[in-house]
Design a protein around this motif. Structure first.
Motif, PDB file in Angstrom:
ATOM      1  N   GLY A  47      -7.774  80.791  87.651  1.00 40.98           N
ATOM      2  CA  GLY A  47      -6.670  80.194  87.912  1.00 40.98           C
ATOM      3  C   GLY A  47      -6.849  78.858  88.444  1.00 40.98           C
ATOM      4  N   THR A  48      -5.871  78.134  88.881  1.00 39.31           N
ATOM      5  CA  THR A  48      -5.662  76.972  89.630  1.00 39.31           C
ATOM      6  C   THR A  48      -5.732  76.999  91.139  1.00 39.31           C
ATOM      7  OG1 THR A  48      -4.843  76.246  87.604  1.00 39.31           O
ATOM      8  CG2 THR A  48      -4.486  74.611  89.364  1.00 39.31           C
ATOM      9  N   PHE A  49      -6.315  76.395  91.870  1.00 40.88           N
ATOM     10  CA  PHE A  49      -6.251  76.464  93.337  1.00 40.88           C
ATOM     11  C   PHE A  49      -6.174  75.022  93.904  1.00 40.88           C
ATOM     12  CE2 PHE A  49      -8.709  79.818  91.523  1.00 40.88           C
ATOM     13  CZ  PHE A  49      -8.283  81.125  91.875  1.00 40.88           C
ATOM     14  N   GLU A  50      -5.204  74.920  94.741  1.00 35.09           N
ATOM     15  CA  GLU A  50      -5.107  73.635  95.426  1.00 35.09           C
ATOM     16  C   GLU A  50      -6.134  73.219  96.511  1.00 35.09           C
ATOM     17  OE1 GLU A  50      -2.491  70.103  95.882  1.00 35.09           O
ATOM     18  OE2 GLU A  50      -2.309  71.857  94.541  1.00 35.09           O
ATOM     19  N   MET A  51      -6.754  72.114  96.586  1.00 32.20           N
ATOM     20  CA  MET A  51      -7.677  71.637  97.445  1.00 32.20           C
ATOM     21  C   MET A  51      -6.903  70.430  98.077  1.00 32.20           C
ATOM     22  SD  MET A  51     -11.446  69.887  96.843  1.00 32.20           S
ATOM     23  CE  MET A  51     -10.973  68.453  96.050  1.00 32.20           C
ATOM     24  N   THR A  52      -7.001  70.464  99.526  1.00 29.08           N
ATOM     25  CA  THR A  52      -6.406  69.690 100.286  1.00 29.08           C
ATOM     26  C   THR A  52      -7.401  68.962 101.373  1.00 29.08           C
ATOM     27  OG1 THR A  52      -5.677  71.088 101.728  1.00 29.08           O
ATOM     28  CG2 THR A  52      -4.063  70.623 100.133  1.00 29.08           C
ATOM     29  N   CYS A  53      -7.283  67.699 101.697  1.00 28.98           N
ATOM     30  CA  CYS A  53      -8.110  67.165 102.879  1.00 28.98           C
ATOM     31  C   CYS A  53      -7.788  68.176 104.266  1.00 28.98           C
ATOM     32  CB  CYS A  53      -7.558  65.827 103.144  1.00 28.98           C
ATOM     33  SG  CYS A  53      -8.540  64.726 104.395  1.00 28.98           S
ATOM     34  N   SER A  54      -8.681  68.425 105.017  1.00 31.45           N
ATOM     35  CA  SER A  54      -8.641  69.241 106.085  1.00 31.45           C
ATOM     36  C   SER A  54      -8.311  68.417 107.372  1.00 31.45           C
ATOM     37  CB  SER A  54      -9.519  70.309 105.949  1.00 31.45           C
ATOM     38  OG  SER A  54     -10.836  69.562 106.143  1.00 31.45           O
ATOM     39  N   ILE A  55      -8.660  67.028 107.420  1.00 35.43           N
ATOM     40  CA  ILE A  55      -8.640  66.232 108.470  1.00 35.43           C
ATOM     41  C   ILE A  55      -7.552  65.466 108.579  1.00 35.43           C
ATOM     42  CG2 ILE A  55     -10.083  64.731 109.841  1.00 35.43           C
ATOM     43  CD1 ILE A  55     -12.450  66.281 108.822  1.00 35.43           C
ATOM     44  N   MET A  56      -6.734  65.315 109.283  1.00 31.20           N
ATOM     45  CA  MET A  56      -5.871  64.271 109.374  1.00 31.20           C
ATOM     46  C   MET A  56      -6.245  62.883 109.187  1.00 31.20           C
ATOM     47  SD  MET A  56      -2.714  63.617 109.327  1.00 31.20           S
ATOM     48  CE  MET A  56      -1.413  62.603 109.728  1.00 31.20           C
ATOM     49  N   CYS A  57      -5.990  62.089 108.195  1.00 33.69           N
ATOM     50  CA  CYS A  57      -6.693  60.914 107.920  1.00 33.69           C
ATOM     51  C   CYS A  57      -5.801  59.730 107.910  1.00 33.69           C
ATOM     52  CB  CYS A  57      -7.501  60.979 106.857  1.00 33.69           C
ATOM     53  SG  CYS A  57      -6.627  61.506 105.161  1.00 33.69           S
ATOM     54  N   GLY A  58      -4.616  59.884 108.422  1.00 32.08           N
ATOM     55  CA  GLY A  58      -3.597  58.808 108.312  1.00 32.08           C
ATOM     56  C   GLY A  58      -2.418  58.975 107.438  1.00 32.08           C
ATOM     57  N   SER A  59      -1.725  57.886 106.963  1.00 32.50           N
ATOM     58  CA  SER A  59      -0.272  57.927 106.237  1.00 32.50           C
ATOM     59  C   SER A  59      -0.284  58.475 104.861  1.00 32.50           C
ATOM     60  CB  SER A  59       0.132  56.555 106.378  1.00 32.50           C
ATOM     61  OG  SER A  59      -0.755  55.809 105.534  1.00 32.50           O
ATOM     62  N   GLY A  60      -1.545  58.528 104.198  1.00 29.35           N
ATOM     63  CA  GLY A  60      -1.819  58.841 103.067  1.00 29.35           C
ATOM     64  C   GLY A  60      -2.346  60.381 102.920  1.00 29.35           C
ATOM     65  N   HIS A  61      -2.327  61.175 104.225  1.00 22.13           N
ATOM     66  CA  HIS A  61      -2.865  62.457 104.050  1.00 22.13           C
ATOM     67  C   HIS A  61      -2.386  63.383 103.383  1.00 22.13           C
ATOM     68  CE1 HIS A  61      -4.792  65.954 105.994  1.00 22.13           C
ATOM     69  NE2 HIS A  61      -3.815  66.492 106.197  1.00 22.13           N
ATOM     70  N   SER A  62      -1.017  63.402 103.359  1.00 25.44           N
ATOM     71  CA  SER A  62      -0.313  64.544 103.026  1.00 25.44           C
ATOM     72  C   SER A  62      -0.421  64.449 101.303  1.00 25.44           C
ATOM     73  CB  SER A  62       1.204  64.454 103.225  1.00 25.44           C
ATOM     74  OG  SER A  62       1.690  63.380 102.806  1.00 25.44           O
ATOM     75  N   GLY A  63      -0.426  63.198 100.874  1.00 19.14           N
ATOM     76  CA  GLY A  63      -0.954  63.150  99.246  1.00 19.14           C
ATOM     77  C   GLY A  63      -2.428  63.454  98.816  1.00 19.14           C
ATOM     78  N   MET A  64      -3.168  63.796  99.912  1.00 18.20           N
ATOM     79  CA  MET A  64      -4.614  63.730  99.253  1.00 18.20           C
ATOM     80  C   MET A  64      -4.889  65.309  98.962  1.00 18.20           C
ATOM     81  SD  MET A  64      -7.841  62.471 101.618  1.00 18.20           S
ATOM     82  CE  MET A  64      -9.534  62.515 101.022  1.00 18.20           C
ATOM     83  N   ASN A  65      -4.936  65.621  97.614  1.00 22.52           N
ATOM     84  CA  ASN A  65      -5.026  66.879  97.168  1.00 22.52           C
ATOM     85  C   ASN A  65      -5.614  66.546  95.545  1.00 22.52           C
ATOM     86  OD1 ASN A  65      -2.710  66.381  95.752  1.00 22.52           O
ATOM     87  ND2 ASN A  65      -1.603  67.274  97.299  1.00 22.52           N
ATOM     88  N   ALA A  66      -6.062  67.815  95.200  1.00 17.87           N
ATOM     89  CA  ALA A  66      -6.680  67.945  93.917  1.00 17.87           C
ATOM     90  C   ALA A  66      -6.553  69.396  93.515  1.00 17.87           C
ATOM     91  CB  ALA A  66      -8.111  67.373  93.785  1.00 17.87           C
ATOM     92  N   LYS A  67      -6.802  69.648  92.384  1.00 17.50           N
ATOM     93  CA  LYS A  67      -7.008  71.003  91.961  1.00 17.50           C
ATOM     94  C   LYS A  67      -8.449  71.531  91.538  1.00 17.50           C
ATOM     95  CE  LYS A  67      -2.381  70.730  89.756  1.00 17.50           C
ATOM     96  NZ  LYS A  67      -1.643  71.045  91.045  1.00 17.50           N
ATOM     97  N   ILE A  68      -8.553  72.874  91.762  1.00 16.04           N
ATOM     98  CA  ILE A  68      -9.830  73.279  91.111  1.00 16.04           C
ATOM     99  C   ILE A  68      -9.410  74.371  90.255  1.00 16.04           C
ATOM    100  CG2 ILE A  68     -11.737  75.122  91.873  1.00 16.04           C
ATOM    101  CD1 ILE A  68     -11.943  73.366  94.502  1.00 16.04           C
ATOM    102  N   ILE A  69      -9.818  74.166  88.849  1.00 14.93           N
ATOM    103  CA  ILE A  69      -9.440  75.099  87.840  1.00 14.93           C
ATOM    104  C   ILE A  69     -10.666  75.953  87.625  1.00 14.93           C
ATOM    105  CG2 ILE A  69      -8.539  75.194  85.589  1.00 14.93           C
ATOM    106  CD1 ILE A  69      -7.381  72.335  86.154  1.00 14.93           C
ATOM    107  N   VAL A  70     -10.353  77.474  87.809  1.00 14.96           N
ATOM    108  CA  VAL A  70     -11.425  78.004  87.280  1.00 14.96           C
ATOM    109  C   VAL A  70     -11.092  79.016  86.058  1.00 14.96           C
ATOM    110  CG1 VAL A  70     -12.604  80.508  87.996  1.00 14.96           C
ATOM    111  CG2 VAL A  70     -11.948  78.810  89.889  1.00 14.96           C
ATOM    112  N   GLU A  71     -12.197  78.779  85.000  1.00 11.65           N
ATOM    113  CA  GLU A  71     -11.793  79.196  83.787  1.00 11.65           C
ATOM    114  C   GLU A  71     -12.637  80.457  83.404  1.00 11.65           C
ATOM    115  OE1 GLU A  71     -13.114  75.335  82.203  1.00 11.65           O
ATOM    116  OE2 GLU A  71     -10.902  74.824  82.024  1.00 11.65           O
TER     117      GLU A  71
END
Length: 127
Positions: free
Chosen positions: A103-127
């Motif tokens: 499946g596809t799993f959401e990876m996010t930044c776990s430390i509040m890092c500033g104004s761009g924190h909410s957009g700091m994400n990526a996907k982990i895709i398990v095939e």
């Protein structure tokens, strides 16, 4: 009389803080030793910079043990993927996981890092 009470209260407070600190340290030590060792077949390095990860998608194979290594190039960041019980940061920078579900799993930044924190994400895709 008030001075004696204040001194006694201060001593009790220091003893309570010392007892709490020792209890937390030993509990943290026990948690690390109870984790089973899994031999990783491959490694994945995830690098964070200010408000982004080095890739938008990371691909893993189902059932294959992988050592996730977190590197922080700039800023103060961490990664969180709840489905894998994966949380890495500067203190704990690697962990071996075995993705059991495709499946596809959401990876996010776990430390509040500033104004761009909410957009700091990526996907982990398990095939």
């Amino acid at each position: 009389m008030i001075k004696k009470f204040a001194i006694l209260l201060s001593i009790v407070f220091v003893i309570a803080l010392t007892a709490c600190g020792n209890s937390n340290d030993s509990a943290a030590g026990n948690a690390n030793t109870s984790e089973p060792e899994i031999e990783a077949e491959t490694e994945l390095i995830i690098t964070a910079t200010n408000y982004s990860f080095d890739q938008e998608e990371y691909h893993l194979k189902k059932g294959v043990p992988v050592k996730i290594i977190f590197k922080n190039d700039s800023g103060n960041h961490g990664i969180l993927v709840p489905e894998f019980e994966l949380q890495l940061n500067a203190k704990k920078s690697s962990k071996v996981i075995v993705p059991e579900e495709a499946g596809t799993f959401e990876m996010t930044c776990s430390i509040m890092c500033g104004s761009g924190h909410s957009g700091m994400n990526a996907k982990i895709i398990v095939e």
